[in-house]
Design a protein around this motif. Structure first.
Motif, PDB file in Angstrom:
ATOM      1  N   ARG A 131      -7.856  -3.490  -6.293  1.00 50.93           N
ATOM      2  CA  ARG A 131      -8.214  -2.206  -5.693  1.00 50.93           C
ATOM      3  C   ARG A 131      -7.380  -1.055  -6.275  1.00 50.93           C
ATOM      4  O   ARG A 131      -7.850   0.068  -6.370  1.00 50.93           O
ATOM      5  CB  ARG A 131      -8.005  -2.300  -4.183  1.00 50.93           C
ATOM      6  N   GLU A 176       0.822  -1.212   0.000  1.00 51.31           N
ATOM      7  CA  GLU A 176       0.000   0.000   0.000  1.00 51.31           C
ATOM      8  C   GLU A 176       0.860   1.269   0.000  1.00 51.31           C
ATOM      9  O   GLU A 176       0.531   2.244  -0.665  1.00 51.31           O
ATOM     10  CB  GLU A 176      -0.945   0.022   1.208  1.00 51.31           C
ATOM     11  N   ARG A 210      -5.572  -6.561  -3.541  1.00 42.91           N
ATOM     12  CA  ARG A 210      -4.924  -5.248  -3.497  1.00 42.91           C
ATOM     13  C   ARG A 210      -4.582  -4.751  -4.901  1.00 42.91           C
ATOM     14  O   ARG A 210      -4.630  -3.549  -5.159  1.00 42.91           O
ATOM     15  CB  ARG A 210      -3.652  -5.301  -2.656  1.00 42.91           C
TER      16      ARG A 210
END
Length: 173
Positions: free
Chosen positions: A164, A141, A161
């Motif tokens: 996203r 992230e 992830r």
């Protein structure tokens, strides 16, 4: 700055370098063929990047990431040096950080070193499998906001992830 005076014509402006940024090919290079390396070099030229950095992983790093057996680092590096010699590319660099460390290097430490050493913006070129592994780390992230990803192939299944953050990566195939 040099003490020697230089003469230039009136109104001369130096040519601006349009090549910016770095593509970092992060992989073990155990199963990467010349075709994928040629693709990385062509992406570098097409998108006007200043450098293509090949980052081969140490055996210990590959062992922790994927548990798959790999040949010795020096053998994989030799193949990369041969390919670089065939290309004759001055803009191709084979990063030897892992060869110097001779042990496991976390991807965070590697990316920190690479982003400090080479011109930004940084694009990370990965295989689909390596991209899924990178997305599974907690530091993903933080890094996805600093770098962009270019994937050689879209992984199947896609890590949540990666899904996203689809706007921060692209697939070349």
């Amino acid at each position: 700055m040099s003490d020697i005076a230089q003469k230039v014509p009136f109104g001369f402006e130096p040519e601006a370098d349009i090549r910016k940024g770095t593509i970092i090919f992060y992989d073990s290079f155990e199963h990467i063929s010349g075709r994928e390396l040629d693709m990385a070099a062509s992406i570098t030229r097409e998108r006007s990047f200043a450098k293509l950095v090949l980052y081969p992983l140490h055996e210990q790093t590959v062992k922790r990431m994927s548990k798959e057996p790999v040949s010795a680092l020096y053998k994989r590096e030799d193949k990369l040096f041969e390919w670089k010699k065939e290309q004759g590319g001055a803009d191709i660099v084979i990063e030897r950080l892992e060869a110097k460390r001779k042990k496991y290097t976390p991807i965070d430490a590697a990316l920190r070193h690479l982003t400090e050493s080479y011109p930004l913006p940084a694009f990370l070129l990965l295989t689909g499998e390596t991209a899924n592994q990178f997305a599974s780390y907690s530091s993903f992230e933080e890094w996805i906001g600093k770098i962009r990803l270019i994937l050689l192939e879209e992984p199947n299944p896609l890590h949540p992830r990666l899904e996203r953050n689809r706007h921060r990566w692209e697939s070349v195939t």
